[in-house]
Write a protein that holds these residues in place. Structure first.
Motif, PDB file in Angstrom:
ATOM      1  N   UNK A  58       0.808  -1.217   0.000  1.00  0.00           N
ATOM      2  CA  UNK A  58       0.000   0.000   0.000  1.00  0.00           C
ATOM      3  C   UNK A  58       0.842   1.268   0.000  1.00  0.00           C
ATOM      4  N   UNK A  59       2.143   1.121   0.220  1.00  0.00           N
ATOM      5  CA  UNK A  59       3.009   2.290   0.281  1.00  0.00           C
ATOM      6  C   UNK A  59       2.941   3.005   1.610  1.00  0.00           C
ATOM      7  N   UNK A  60       2.383   2.350   2.620  1.00  0.00           N
ATOM      8  CA  UNK A  60       2.229   2.969   3.937  1.00  0.00           C
ATOM      9  C   UNK A  60       3.470   2.714   4.791  1.00  0.00           C
ATOM     10  N   UNK A  61       4.593   3.257   4.340  1.00  0.00           N
ATOM     11  CA  UNK A  61       5.831   3.086   5.083  1.00  0.00           C
ATOM     12  C   UNK A  61       6.791   4.217   4.744  1.00  0.00           C
ATOM     13  N   UNK A  62       7.801   4.363   5.588  1.00  0.00           N
ATOM     14  CA  UNK A  62       8.833   5.351   5.328  1.00  0.00           C
ATOM     15  C   UNK A  62      10.168   4.636   5.119  1.00  0.00           C
ATOM     16  N   UNK A  63      11.214   5.403   4.922  1.00  0.00           N
ATOM     17  CA  UNK A  63      12.530   4.826   4.640  1.00  0.00           C
ATOM     18  C   UNK A  63      13.024   3.940   5.786  1.00  0.00           C
ATOM     19  N   UNK A  64      12.770   4.360   7.026  1.00  0.00           N
ATOM     20  CA  UNK A  64      13.201   3.561   8.182  1.00  0.00           C
ATOM     21  C   UNK A  64      12.492   2.210   8.215  1.00  0.00           C
ATOM     22  N   UNK A  65      11.208   2.213   7.919  1.00  0.00           N
ATOM     23  CA  UNK A  65      10.433   0.966   7.889  1.00  0.00           C
ATOM     24  C   UNK A  65      10.973   0.027   6.816  1.00  0.00           C
ATOM     25  N   UNK A  66      11.261   0.581   5.647  1.00  0.00           N
ATOM     26  CA  UNK A  66      11.797  -0.217   4.543  1.00  0.00           C
ATOM     27  C   UNK A  66      13.163  -0.796   4.919  1.00  0.00           C
ATOM     28  N   UNK A  67      13.999   0.004   5.549  1.00  0.00           N
ATOM     29  CA  UNK A  67      15.309  -0.485   5.973  1.00  0.00           C
ATOM     30  C   UNK A  67      15.162  -1.580   7.024  1.00  0.00           C
TER      31      UNK A  67
END
Length: 95
Positions: A58-67
């Motif tokens: 859904x794209x409900x994340x930020x760079x920290x979440x992705x990392x």
């Protein structure tokens, strides 16, 4: 093509037909991965993906979440899993 109306034109049909005529089968068509030697890693990676997939889709994340997701994949053993898939592909008899 952006709308269904655009895709119903004779020109669009010609483009699609030309595209389909030029398709080539994947060179790994028929390959079946045997995950026995990396069963633990495969299970861990699948569980990690399952845990994060809703927000990733859904794209409900930020760079920290992705990392965090990438770090957990590494901990789960994704590198070992990829190595095994590649080794099996390299040794696969494509007949």
């Amino acid at each position: 093509l952006t709308t269904s109306e655009d895709s119903d034109t004779p020109e669009a049909k010609k483009k699609l037909d030309k595209f389909l005529e030029n398709l080539e089968p994947s060179p790994i068509l028929g390959f079946n991965f045997d995950r026995k030697s990396v069963e633990s890693e495969a299970g861990n990676v699948e569980q990690t993906i399952f845990e994060y997939e809703k927000n990733l889709k859904t794209g409900a994340f930020d760079e920290d979440y992705y990392q965090e997701f990438l770090d957990k994949l590494n901990t789960a053993g994704i590198d070992r899993l990829i190595e095994e898939v590649q080794a099996q592909l390299d040794n696969w008899d494509r007949k």
